[in-house]
Enzyme design. Sequence first.
Site, PDB file in Angstrom:
ATOM      1  N   ASP A 188       0.842  -1.194   0.000  1.00  0.00           N
ATOM      2  CA  ASP A 188       0.000   0.000   0.000  1.00  0.00           C
ATOM      3  C   ASP A 188       0.874   1.240   0.000  1.00  0.00           C
ATOM      4  O   ASP A 188       1.659   1.464   0.925  1.00  0.00           O
ATOM      5  CB  ASP A 188      -0.898  -0.002   1.244  1.00  0.00           C
ATOM      6  CG  ASP A 188      -1.793   1.220   1.308  1.00  0.00           C
ATOM      7  OD1 ASP A 188      -2.944   1.125   0.856  1.00  0.00           O
ATOM      8  OD2 ASP A 188      -1.325   2.270   1.808  1.00  0.00           O
TER       9      ASP A 188
ATOM     10  N   TYR B 241       3.173   9.778  -0.403  1.00  0.00           N
ATOM     11  CA  TYR B 241       4.293   9.146   0.292  1.00  0.00           C
ATOM     12  C   TYR B 241       5.633   9.403  -0.392  1.00  0.00           C
ATOM     13  O   TYR B 241       6.685   9.253   0.238  1.00  0.00           O
ATOM     14  CB  TYR B 241       4.077   7.641   0.425  1.00  0.00           C
ATOM     15  CG  TYR B 241       2.821   7.225   1.144  1.00  0.00           C
ATOM     16  CD1 TYR B 241       2.029   8.138   1.837  1.00  0.00           C
ATOM     17  CD2 TYR B 241       2.409   5.895   1.135  1.00  0.00           C
ATOM     18  CE1 TYR B 241       0.874   7.750   2.486  1.00  0.00           C
ATOM     19  CE2 TYR B 241       1.255   5.494   1.781  1.00  0.00           C
ATOM     20  CZ  TYR B 241       0.482   6.422   2.449  1.00  0.00           C
ATOM     21  OH  TYR B 241      -0.665   6.027   3.080  1.00  0.00           O
TER      22      TYR B 241
ATOM     23  N   LYS C 163      -3.080   5.992  -3.970  1.00  0.00           N
ATOM     24  CA  LYS C 163      -4.154   6.923  -3.605  1.00  0.00           C
ATOM     25  C   LYS C 163      -3.872   8.296  -4.194  1.00  0.00           C
ATOM     26  O   LYS C 163      -2.707   8.687  -4.343  1.00  0.00           O
ATOM     27  CB  LYS C 163      -4.248   7.052  -2.073  1.00  0.00           C
ATOM     28  CG  LYS C 163      -4.221   5.738  -1.316  1.00  0.00           C
ATOM     29  CD  LYS C 163      -4.203   5.971   0.182  1.00  0.00           C
ATOM     30  CE  LYS C 163      -3.794   4.719   0.928  1.00  0.00           C
ATOM     31  NZ  LYS C 163      -2.342   4.446   0.854  1.00  0.00           N
TER      32      LYS C 163
ATOM     33  N   HIS D 210      -7.882   9.577  -1.237  1.00  0.00           N
ATOM     34  CA  HIS D 210      -7.147   9.508   0.031  1.00  0.00           C
ATOM     35  C   HIS D 210      -7.933  10.100   1.208  1.00  0.00           C
ATOM     36  O   HIS D 210      -7.936   9.539   2.299  1.00  0.00           O
ATOM     37  CB  HIS D 210      -5.802  10.223  -0.121  1.00  0.00           C
ATOM     38  CG  HIS D 210      -4.738   9.698   0.778  1.00  0.00           C
ATOM     39  ND1 HIS D 210      -3.397   9.694   0.436  1.00  0.00           N
ATOM     40  CD2 HIS D 210      -4.787   9.149   2.004  1.00  0.00           C
ATOM     41  CE1 HIS D 210      -2.691   9.172   1.413  1.00  0.00           C
ATOM     42  NE2 HIS D 210      -3.510   8.838   2.381  1.00  0.00           N
TER      43      HIS D 210
END
Length: 276
Positions: free
Chosen positions: A49, A54, A79, A112
């Site tokens: 994930d 990120y 996401k 998200h």
Amino acid sequence: MGWTKASAVELLNGERMPRLGLGVWRAKSGAETENAVRAALSAGYRAIDTASLYGNEADVGRAIRDSGIARDKLFVTSKVWNDEQGYDETLRAFYRSKERLGIGAVDLYLVHWPVPGKYKDTYRALEHLYDEGEVRAIGVSNFKIHHLEELMGACRIKPMVNQVELHPLLTQKPLLEFLRREGIQPEAWRPLMQGRLDLPLLAELGGKYGKSPAQVVLRWHLQQEIVVIPKSVQARRIEENADLFDFALSAEDMARIDGLNEDRRFGMDPDLVGGA
């Protein structure tokens, strides 16, 4: 229960999603993320994930491509972040994520956070990507019941997954009941409460079952049919977090863990997400 590391839940569209995955939130881009993904795949994980936010999608993709594991044996989630939301913006964001990952179609793509005034258009873009075969499943993250009700009043394709903060201090029972009624798969982020596992009950149950407090908590998730994505960059901890399939918590002990609930969030309240 007969669960194994490779076991999966079936989503509304028939796609199968592993019950256990590795989360890479706050894993540093480069070697740290790549090594964590490699360790997870070696330990039997088949789900990873990540997210645009990120900054490590490229590292996830590189580790997957280098693993030698057939692409159809893996399940990758990404996401769309808050400042990328809106119909056209989401489509552009998705193709940036797809290029960074470099693994072809994405298995699951999520909104998200429910950005006010934008999340319905964002989800409409996800429906288009699903129709085009760019993603195998679509869903949302951090949606409360009222967000889901509003979205489902406008969408063509029901969300298949809702990924939310969920752990013994935030059991989210009303939301879980709603998701089960609607056939939407619950998935837990921050399942280990940012490592705040020094609760006497968890230590007691760890001793009873010969497991760590973290393993007890992750097993509690699995026995509620919640997909779980614990985050770690340490190979030893990644392996420990996967050692969940040789024991089962009793109904009494499940209820005792439920009793720890304080409705306590370590992350943001979805109702406080502002417009982007």
